[in-house]
Motif scaffolding. Structure first.
Motif, PDB file in Angstrom:
ATOM      1  N   ASN A 132      -9.335 -14.702  -2.327  1.00  0.00           N
ATOM      2  CA  ASN A 132      -8.201 -15.382  -1.695  1.00  0.00           C
ATOM      3  C   ASN A 132      -6.867 -14.747  -2.049  1.00  0.00           C
ATOM      4  O   ASN A 132      -5.915 -14.794  -1.262  1.00  0.00           O
ATOM      5  CB  ASN A 132      -8.199 -16.862  -2.088  1.00  0.00           C
ATOM      6  N   CYS A 133      -6.797 -14.108  -3.223  1.00  0.00           N
ATOM      7  CA  CYS A 133      -5.519 -13.517  -3.631  1.00  0.00           C
ATOM      8  C   CYS A 133      -5.184 -12.245  -2.848  1.00  0.00           C
ATOM      9  O   CYS A 133      -4.098 -11.675  -3.033  1.00  0.00           O
ATOM     10  CB  CYS A 133      -5.497 -13.253  -5.135  1.00  0.00           C
ATOM     11  N   PHE A 134      -6.075 -11.787  -1.972  1.00  0.00           N
ATOM     12  CA  PHE A 134      -5.722 -10.691  -1.063  1.00  0.00           C
ATOM     13  C   PHE A 134      -4.924 -11.209   0.137  1.00  0.00           C
ATOM     14  O   PHE A 134      -4.416 -10.418   0.929  1.00  0.00           O
ATOM     15  CB  PHE A 134      -6.974  -9.965  -0.561  1.00  0.00           C
ATOM     16  N   CYS A 135      -4.834 -12.535   0.279  1.00  0.00           N
ATOM     17  CA  CYS A 135      -4.059 -13.132   1.363  1.00  0.00           C
ATOM     18  C   CYS A 135      -2.588 -13.216   0.971  1.00  0.00           C
ATOM     19  O   CYS A 135      -2.248 -13.301  -0.212  1.00  0.00           O
ATOM     20  CB  CYS A 135      -4.570 -14.538   1.684  1.00  0.00           C
ATOM     21  N   LEU A 188     -11.994 -10.121   8.158  1.00  0.00           N
ATOM     22  CA  LEU A 188     -10.800  -9.290   8.331  1.00  0.00           C
ATOM     23  C   LEU A 188     -10.010  -9.243   7.033  1.00  0.00           C
ATOM     24  O   LEU A 188      -9.970 -10.215   6.283  1.00  0.00           O
ATOM     25  CB  LEU A 188      -9.890  -9.858   9.416  1.00  0.00           C
ATOM     26  N   MET A 189      -9.361  -8.115   6.806  1.00  0.00           N
ATOM     27  CA  MET A 189      -8.439  -7.997   5.677  1.00  0.00           C
ATOM     28  C   MET A 189      -7.208  -7.218   6.136  1.00  0.00           C
ATOM     29  O   MET A 189      -7.318  -6.140   6.716  1.00  0.00           O
ATOM     30  CB  MET A 189      -9.095  -7.270   4.502  1.00  0.00           C
ATOM     31  N   TYR A 236      -5.723  -3.924  10.136  1.00  0.00           N
ATOM     32  CA  TYR A 236      -6.700  -4.861   9.600  1.00  0.00           C
ATOM     33  C   TYR A 236      -8.036  -4.128   9.525  1.00  0.00           C
ATOM     34  O   TYR A 236      -8.422  -3.446  10.480  1.00  0.00           O
ATOM     35  CB  TYR A 236      -6.855  -6.076  10.508  1.00  0.00           C
ATOM     36  N   VAL A 237      -8.713  -4.261   8.399  1.00  0.00           N
ATOM     37  CA  VAL A 237     -10.033  -3.643   8.290  1.00  0.00           C
ATOM     38  C   VAL A 237     -11.107  -4.711   8.425  1.00  0.00           C
ATOM     39  O   VAL A 237     -10.904  -5.881   8.095  1.00  0.00           O
ATOM     40  CB  VAL A 237     -10.215  -2.869   6.964  1.00  0.00           C
ATOM     41  N   SER A 238     -12.258  -4.278   8.910  1.00  0.00           N
ATOM     42  CA  SER A 238     -13.416  -5.146   9.077  1.00  0.00           C
ATOM     43  C   SER A 238     -14.656  -4.280   8.992  1.00  0.00           C
ATOM     44  O   SER A 238     -14.577  -3.064   8.854  1.00  0.00           O
ATOM     45  CB  SER A 238     -13.363  -5.864  10.432  1.00  0.00           C
ATOM     46  N   MET A 239     -15.808  -4.919   9.095  1.00  0.00           N
ATOM     47  CA  MET A 239     -17.031  -4.157   9.282  1.00  0.00           C
ATOM     48  C   MET A 239     -17.069  -3.674  10.735  1.00  0.00           C
ATOM     49  O   MET A 239     -16.472  -4.298  11.621  1.00  0.00           O
ATOM     50  CB  MET A 239     -18.245  -5.032   8.983  1.00  0.00           C
TER      51      MET A 239
END
Length: 489
Positions: free
Chosen positions: A332-335, A346-347, A358-361
């Motif tokens: 959660n701290c990446f938010c 998503l990140m 945004y990165v994803s698979m």
């Protein structure tokens, strides 16, 4: 007192059995463990250090791009329809340079350099890299998104700047040859004298965003990977050599002398795990691996999935994904804030890569279903799009690895920018990459010679000693007591 011959044989056999137990289950494992601890350390003279410093074979680097077949409709708000194009295959050669050891701290500093070579013969059928695809313009869309986020009052000026630099574009899409956008680069015309384009170009020159190379006559060249190819990454990475404690080998301790990042919140700023090119030995299925990705500025914790094998060597498969940042306390701290997280899978890596990505698979595998629903043409498949690594557990050697990640951008919708006023405000896939390795026969045989054949030989010898020793001891004892019974009779 002279022992009878059969008792001597029995005693010798029992001694052999005991030696077999001690040698096979105590002495040899201790020797093997001690030797591995020495060999796995990143000290100057070990084979592991040489391979870690300069991987002696190329990694597979495959790029898949998404061609937008309805760009005009998307510009008016329609759901994108995409067609995957690829793979475009590159050999990736990795090397660590400017390497410096610190014996007192048991650490080593280095910088990274990657070199890519395009191999059309290993790419998808008929692909040459000269194919023209249509995709959201990463530079224009990125610039608009950054200003919308940080300085929305300047959107009007950005609109004028985009018109000047890109000669009044009709939409937010780029029609480009694949190798141009990946490596060769596109010209960003900063030779304009109008106020808005000149102001933006001055800012670009000052800030030096990723992917841009300054050329003569106020021109920039933009590509996704071109600025990285053959260029030494300026970041100095410090890792543990593992001489004092082999279980710490390769652990990232600092980057540019700082033992924490300053991008995220709380523990997400910590450098957790190895640098991804070396791992500790003696892995079990209960161990939770961890590695730090400098490209994404975060650590990943693959988890054990199942037993596998590769070229006759038993391996353990570990898998990973981007995760659910909103609902996983560790992530959660990446938010930006606890209640401001992107959708599952998503990140937001804007702070890391310097562009609103945004990165994803790939194909939004393991992600919120709405992401796939809002983009037609995606088919997530765990076998094609998952992250997986097969480790040889004793040495911790990655035998087969497939690390896959997709880069996406938001199709920004805002009335304050003409080119974005009707966009669908959905997440658009741009491309995904697969970085992989599969150890070739030479290195597999080296591992077998140095580790498994001695281990198997000891396995055979110890069981022979125990089996024949036990049988000999039993036979001698039976013969002895049988003789005494006869003598008593």
């Amino acid at each position: 007192m002279q022992l009878p011959k059969h008792l001597k044989i029995a005693a010798g056999s029992a001694g052999a059995a005991i030696f077999g137990v001690l040698f096979g289950w105590v002495i040899f494992p201790a020797i093997l463990k001690s030797q591995l601890k020495k060999e796995m350390a990143l000290t100057a003279k070990t084979d592991v250090r040489q391979m870690w410093q300069k991987i002696p074979f190329a990694l597979d680097f495959k790029v898949y791009l998404f061609n937008y077949t309805n760009a005009a409709e998307v510009q008016k708000g329609a759901i994108p329809i995409v067609q995957e194009v690829g793979p475009y295959y590159f050999e990736e050669w990795k090397e660590k340079v400017e390497v410096e050891d610190n014996d007192a701290e048991d650490t080593v500093n280095y910088k990274k350099v990657d070199v890519f070579y395009f191999k059309p013969e290993k790419s998808g059928p008929g692909l040459t890299g000269e194919e023209v695809i249509t995709m959201p313009h990463p530079f224009m869309l990125g610039m608009a998104t950054v200003v919308y986020r940080d300085k929305p009052a300047m959107l009007n000026m950005i609109g004028k700047a985009l018109n000047g630099i890109f000669d009044n574009p009709e939409d937010m899409f780029l029609r480009v040859k694949v190798l141009d956008v990946l490596f060769r680069g596109l010209t960003i015309n900063c030779a304009r004298t109008e106020f808005a384009p000149k102001a933006v170009c001055t800012a670009l020159k000052k800030e030096g965003p990723p992917g841009l190379i300054l050329e003569p006559n106020n021109q920039f060249r933009f590509s996704i990977f071109g600025a990285r190819n053959g260029t030494v990454d300026p970041k100095v990475i410090t890792v543990n050599r593992g001489k004092k404690n082999v279980m710490d080998v390769g652990q990232v301790l600092a980057v540019d002398g700082k033992d924490k990042q300053e991008l995220w919140r709380d523990h997400c700023n910590e450098y957790g795990g190895t640098d991804g090119t070396v791992f500790p030995p003696f892995l079990t299925e209960f161990d939770r691996l961890q590695s730090f990705s400098g490209d994404l500025c975060r650590s990943f914790k693959p988890w054990y999935q199942k037993k596998t094998s590769y070229r006759g060597i038993k391996t353990n498969r570990y898998v990973a994904n981007i995760g659910d940042l909103a609902n996983d306390p560790d992530l959660n701290c990446f938010c930006e804030a606890p209640d401001k997280c992107p959708l599952k899978g998503l990140m937001d890596v804007t702070k890391c890569v310097g562009a609103p990505m945004y990165v994803s698979m790939p194909h939004f595998l393991d992600s919120d279903p709405s992401l796939v629903q809002n983009c037609k043409g995606l088919n997530p498949d765990v076998n094609e799009h998952g992250i997986e690594i097969d480790f040889e557990p004793i040495s911790g050697t990655p035998m087969v690895a497939r690390q896959r990640v997709q880069f996406n951008m938001l199709l920004l919708n805002t009335d304050k920018l003409e080119l974005c006023k009707n966009m669908p405000n959905t997440y658009a896939p741009l491309f995904w990459v697969e970085e992989g390795l599969a150890l070739n026969k030479t290195f597999v045989n080296m591992l077998k010679h140095q580790l498994f054949w001695p281990k198997r030989a000891v396995g055979v010898i110890k069981w022979m000693l125990v089996s024949f020793g036990t049988l000999g001891a039993l036979a001698g004892a039976v013969f002895h007591f049988k003789g005494r019974v006869r003598a008593g009779a």
